[in-house]
Motif scaffolding. Sequence first.
Motif, PDB file in Angstrom:
ATOM      1  N   LEU A  56      27.401  33.205  37.735  1.00 12.69           N
ATOM      2  CA  LEU A  56      28.143  33.661  38.920  1.00 12.69           C
ATOM      3  C   LEU A  56      29.621  33.876  38.646  1.00 12.69           C
ATOM      4  CD1 LEU A  56      29.860  31.058  40.199  1.00 12.69           C
ATOM      5  CD2 LEU A  56      27.587  30.341  40.848  1.00 12.69           C
ATOM      6  N   SER A  57      30.132  33.375  37.514  1.00  5.83           N
ATOM      7  CA  SER A  57      31.548  33.584  37.186  1.00  5.83           C
ATOM      8  C   SER A  57      31.802  34.956  36.568  1.00  5.83           C
ATOM      9  CB  SER A  57      32.039  32.493  36.223  1.00  5.83           C
ATOM     10  OG  SER A  57      31.305  32.533  35.010  1.00  5.83           O
ATOM     11  N   ASP A  58      30.742  35.733  36.340  1.00  2.00           N
ATOM     12  CA  ASP A  58      30.871  37.062  35.735  1.00  2.00           C
ATOM     13  C   ASP A  58      30.637  38.140  36.779  1.00  2.00           C
ATOM     14  OD1 ASP A  58      31.012  35.951  33.012  1.00  2.00           O
ATOM     15  OD2 ASP A  58      28.893  35.473  33.316  1.00  2.00           O
ATOM     16  N   ARG A  59      31.666  38.904  37.063  1.00  6.08           N
ATOM     17  CA  ARG A  59      31.524  39.980  38.050  1.00  6.08           C
ATOM     18  C   ARG A  59      31.069  41.254  37.331  1.00  6.08           C
ATOM     19  NH1 ARG A  59      32.130  41.079  43.033  1.00  6.08           N
ATOM     20  NH2 ARG A  59      32.805  43.102  43.804  1.00  6.08           N
ATOM     21  N   ILE A  60      29.834  41.637  37.575  1.00  2.44           N
ATOM     22  CA  ILE A  60      29.267  42.815  36.924  1.00  2.44           C
ATOM     23  C   ILE A  60      29.168  43.924  37.960  1.00  2.44           C
ATOM     24  CG2 ILE A  60      27.311  43.712  35.614  1.00  2.44           C
ATOM     25  CD1 ILE A  60      26.807  40.916  34.615  1.00  2.44           C
ATOM     26  N   THR A 241      27.379  24.682  51.347  1.00  2.17           N
ATOM     27  CA  THR A 241      26.962  24.582  49.950  1.00  2.17           C
ATOM     28  C   THR A 241      26.351  25.899  49.487  1.00  2.17           C
ATOM     29  OG1 THR A 241      24.832  23.669  50.666  1.00  2.17           O
ATOM     30  CG2 THR A 241      26.536  22.091  50.017  1.00  2.17           C
ATOM     31  N   SER A 242      26.619  26.983  50.219  1.00  2.28           N
ATOM     32  CA  SER A 242      25.989  28.270  49.928  1.00  2.28           C
ATOM     33  C   SER A 242      26.962  29.202  49.225  1.00  2.28           C
ATOM     34  CB  SER A 242      25.468  28.893  51.222  1.00  2.28           C
ATOM     35  OG  SER A 242      24.905  30.155  50.986  1.00  2.28           O
ATOM     36  N   ARG A 243      27.707  29.981  50.002  1.00  4.47           N
ATOM     37  CA  ARG A 243      28.707  30.895  49.462  1.00  4.47           C
ATOM     38  C   ARG A 243      29.953  30.827  50.327  1.00  4.47           C
ATOM     39  NH1 ARG A 243      26.338  30.709  45.408  1.00  4.47           N
ATOM     40  NH2 ARG A 243      25.460  32.394  44.142  1.00  4.47           N
ATOM     41  N   GLY A 244      31.107  30.749  49.668  1.00  3.27           N
ATOM     42  CA  GLY A 244      32.363  30.590  50.391  1.00  3.27           C
ATOM     43  C   GLY A 244      32.699  31.752  51.294  1.00  3.27           C
ATOM     44  N   GLU A 270      35.968  30.786  49.545  1.00  2.00           N
ATOM     45  CA  GLU A 270      35.984  32.231  49.748  1.00  2.00           C
ATOM     46  C   GLU A 270      36.539  32.980  48.544  1.00  2.00           C
ATOM     47  OE1 GLU A 270      37.749  35.570  52.871  1.00  2.00           O
ATOM     48  OE2 GLU A 270      37.842  33.444  53.394  1.00  2.00           O
ATOM     49  N   HIS A 271      37.543  32.417  47.883  1.00  3.24           N
ATOM     50  CA  HIS A 271      38.197  33.105  46.770  1.00  3.24           C
ATOM     51  C   HIS A 271      38.005  32.349  45.452  1.00  3.24           C
ATOM     52  CE1 HIS A 271      39.960  35.738  49.749  1.00  3.24           C
ATOM     53  NE2 HIS A 271      40.438  34.688  50.385  1.00  3.24           N
ATOM     54  N   GLY A 272      36.825  31.813  45.260  1.00  3.80           N
ATOM     55  CA  GLY A 272      36.516  31.125  44.013  1.00  3.80           C
ATOM     56  C   GLY A 272      37.361  29.884  43.824  1.00  3.80           C
ATOM     57  N   THR A 273      38.116  29.833  42.732  1.00  2.00           N
ATOM     58  CA  THR A 273      38.941  28.656  42.444  1.00  2.00           C
ATOM     59  C   THR A 273      40.285  28.688  43.166  1.00  2.00           C
ATOM     60  OG1 THR A 273      39.819  29.751  40.467  1.00  2.00           O
ATOM     61  CG2 THR A 273      37.880  28.350  40.173  1.00  2.00           C
ATOM     62  N   GLU A 274      40.607  29.803  43.819  1.00  2.00           N
ATOM     63  CA  GLU A 274      41.876  29.916  44.547  1.00  2.00           C
ATOM     64  C   GLU A 274      41.679  29.386  45.968  1.00  2.00           C
ATOM     65  OE1 GLU A 274      43.373  33.867  44.342  1.00  2.00           O
ATOM     66  OE2 GLU A 274      43.146  34.000  42.169  1.00  2.00           O
ATOM     67  N   ILE A 275      41.796  28.075  46.110  1.00  2.00           N
ATOM     68  CA  ILE A 275      41.544  27.408  47.384  1.00  2.00           C
ATOM     69  C   ILE A 275      42.838  27.334  48.185  1.00  2.00           C
ATOM     70  CG2 ILE A 275      40.695  25.282  48.454  1.00  2.00           C
ATOM     71  CD1 ILE A 275      39.236  24.763  45.756  1.00  2.00           C
ATOM     72  N   LYS A 283      42.851  15.208  55.375  1.00  2.00           N
ATOM     73  CA  LYS A 283      42.025  14.019  55.180  1.00  2.00           C
ATOM     74  C   LYS A 283      40.626  14.196  55.747  1.00  2.00           C
ATOM     75  CE  LYS A 283      45.725  10.579  54.984  1.00  2.00           C
ATOM     76  NZ  LYS A 283      46.266   9.330  55.572  1.00  2.00           N
ATOM     77  N   ASN A 284      40.463  15.130  56.686  1.00  2.00           N
ATOM     78  CA  ASN A 284      39.152  15.319  57.310  1.00  2.00           C
ATOM     79  C   ASN A 284      38.314  16.368  56.593  1.00  2.00           C
ATOM     80  OD1 ASN A 284      40.901  17.368  58.096  1.00  2.00           O
ATOM     81  ND2 ASN A 284      40.054  17.547  60.159  1.00  2.00           N
ATOM     82  N   VAL A 285      38.669  16.648  55.341  1.00  2.00           N
ATOM     83  CA  VAL A 285      37.950  17.652  54.546  1.00  2.00           C
ATOM     84  C   VAL A 285      37.530  17.039  53.214  1.00  2.00           C
ATOM     85  CG1 VAL A 285      38.127  19.879  53.389  1.00  2.00           C
ATOM     86  CG2 VAL A 285      39.216  19.549  55.608  1.00  2.00           C
ATOM     87  N   VAL A 286      36.280  17.285  52.831  1.00  2.00           N
ATOM     88  CA  VAL A 286      35.780  16.873  51.522  1.00  2.00           C
ATOM     89  C   VAL A 286      35.576  18.132  50.689  1.00  2.00           C
ATOM     90  CG1 VAL A 286      33.947  15.696  50.257  1.00  2.00           C
ATOM     91  CG2 VAL A 286      34.612  14.879  52.530  1.00  2.00           C
ATOM     92  N   LEU A 287      36.267  18.216  49.559  1.00  2.00           N
ATOM     93  CA  LEU A 287      36.190  19.380  48.686  1.00  2.00           C
ATOM     94  C   LEU A 287      35.515  18.993  47.373  1.00  2.00           C
ATOM     95  CD1 LEU A 287      39.825  20.773  49.137  1.00  2.00           C
ATOM     96  CD2 LEU A 287      37.780  21.347  50.454  1.00  2.00           C
ATOM     97  N   LEU A 288      34.513  19.760  46.987  1.00  2.00           N
ATOM     98  CA  LEU A 288      33.822  19.545  45.712  1.00  2.00           C
ATOM     99  C   LEU A 288      33.901  20.810  44.859  1.00  2.00           C
ATOM    100  CD1 LEU A 288      30.584  17.650  46.846  1.00  2.00           C
ATOM    101  CD2 LEU A 288      32.686  16.684  45.902  1.00  2.00           C
ATOM    102  N   PRO A 289      33.852  20.676  43.529  1.00  2.00           N
ATOM    103  CA  PRO A 289      34.014  21.826  42.627  1.00  2.00           C
ATOM    104  C   PRO A 289      32.705  22.551  42.331  1.00  2.00           C
ATOM    105  CG  PRO A 289      33.979  19.830  41.343  1.00  2.00           C
ATOM    106  CD  PRO A 289      33.860  19.407  42.790  1.00  2.00           C
ATOM    107  N   HIS A 290      32.078  23.088  43.352  1.00  2.00           N
ATOM    108  CA  HIS A 290      30.838  23.864  43.229  1.00  2.00           C
ATOM    109  C   HIS A 290      29.834  23.125  42.343  1.00  2.00           C
ATOM    110  CE1 HIS A 290      29.135  28.214  43.351  1.00  2.00           C
ATOM    111  NE2 HIS A 290      28.200  27.306  43.534  1.00  2.00           N
TER     112      HIS A 290
END
Length: 328
Positions: A56-60, A241-244, A270-275, A283-290
Amino acid sequence: MPSARLSVVVTRRLPEPVEARMRDLFDVTLREDDAPMSREELARAMREADVIVPTLSDRIDAGLIAQASDRLKLIANYGAGVDHIDVNTARQHGILVSNTPGVLTDDTADMTMALILSVTRRLPEGLARMQSGEWQGWSPTALLGGRVAGRRLGILGMGRIGQAVAKRAAAFGMQVHYHNRRRLRPEIEEEHEATYWESLDQMVARMDVLSINCPHTPSTFHLMNARRLKLMKPEAVIVNTSRGEVIDENALTRMLRAGEIAGAGLDVYEHGTEINPRLRELKNVVLLPHMGSATVEGRIEMGEKVIINIKTFDDGHRPPDQVVPAML
């Protein structure tokens, strides 16, 4: 004479058992480091290989596909989602596309429940307090979260993963509701004790927890836009946990900051690693690295599916997990 082995290029590091099996079967070029390929490297691979194995990191996109040689006949994606691949253009160039559906269902559903519990029970805040050394002992009013049993869970996208989430949520005593492009058969609804909502707006307005489990397509881009997010109850929680791209991230950030939504658990952005940096501060948000699919078992099974797709194609048959535009 034995026929020449297929030339296969893999764009990222894969689990060692998968790479070893590929070496046995194909003339494979593996990635030495785990950095994504540059656009130039992808273009070169598409000119020189019979098969490429992207992630998914490769935009074709159409531009890259236009540079492919006639030799390239299969894009065997390592992953279930194919929104990073222009499947229509690939088909027009006679290039097949395959994916790896099904193998990550349980892993992603587990992570969805983990995020629901993390947000509603304020686990990151407790962890931060312990790591900082600030904890002074038990208190009757400290870090009070909410009980998930009895809460209404709205599942947006009731495919394999959505149904697996429903099964887990029911075990926690949650009431399962869902909105889907097509209503499920009555026996499946009965199995999950799930209530169907034809109107997404009406469902969103009544849920305590909303779980995003639909793919990213043109019709689901910003499906949870600012208007629809404002329909959520102030005490509601949203998990993705689907798509940003399904959520308008800036609108979500504004509403979380304003207390118009109680919390969020996000594994995709939404913008990949650019959060959005403001999202990181809440504090009311839990962020995980995909990491929803990040189990050893799941990643090896993904590789096995890729190998089966390539081997079946090499044997002159349609890959079992071929993706066609009509499926999207």
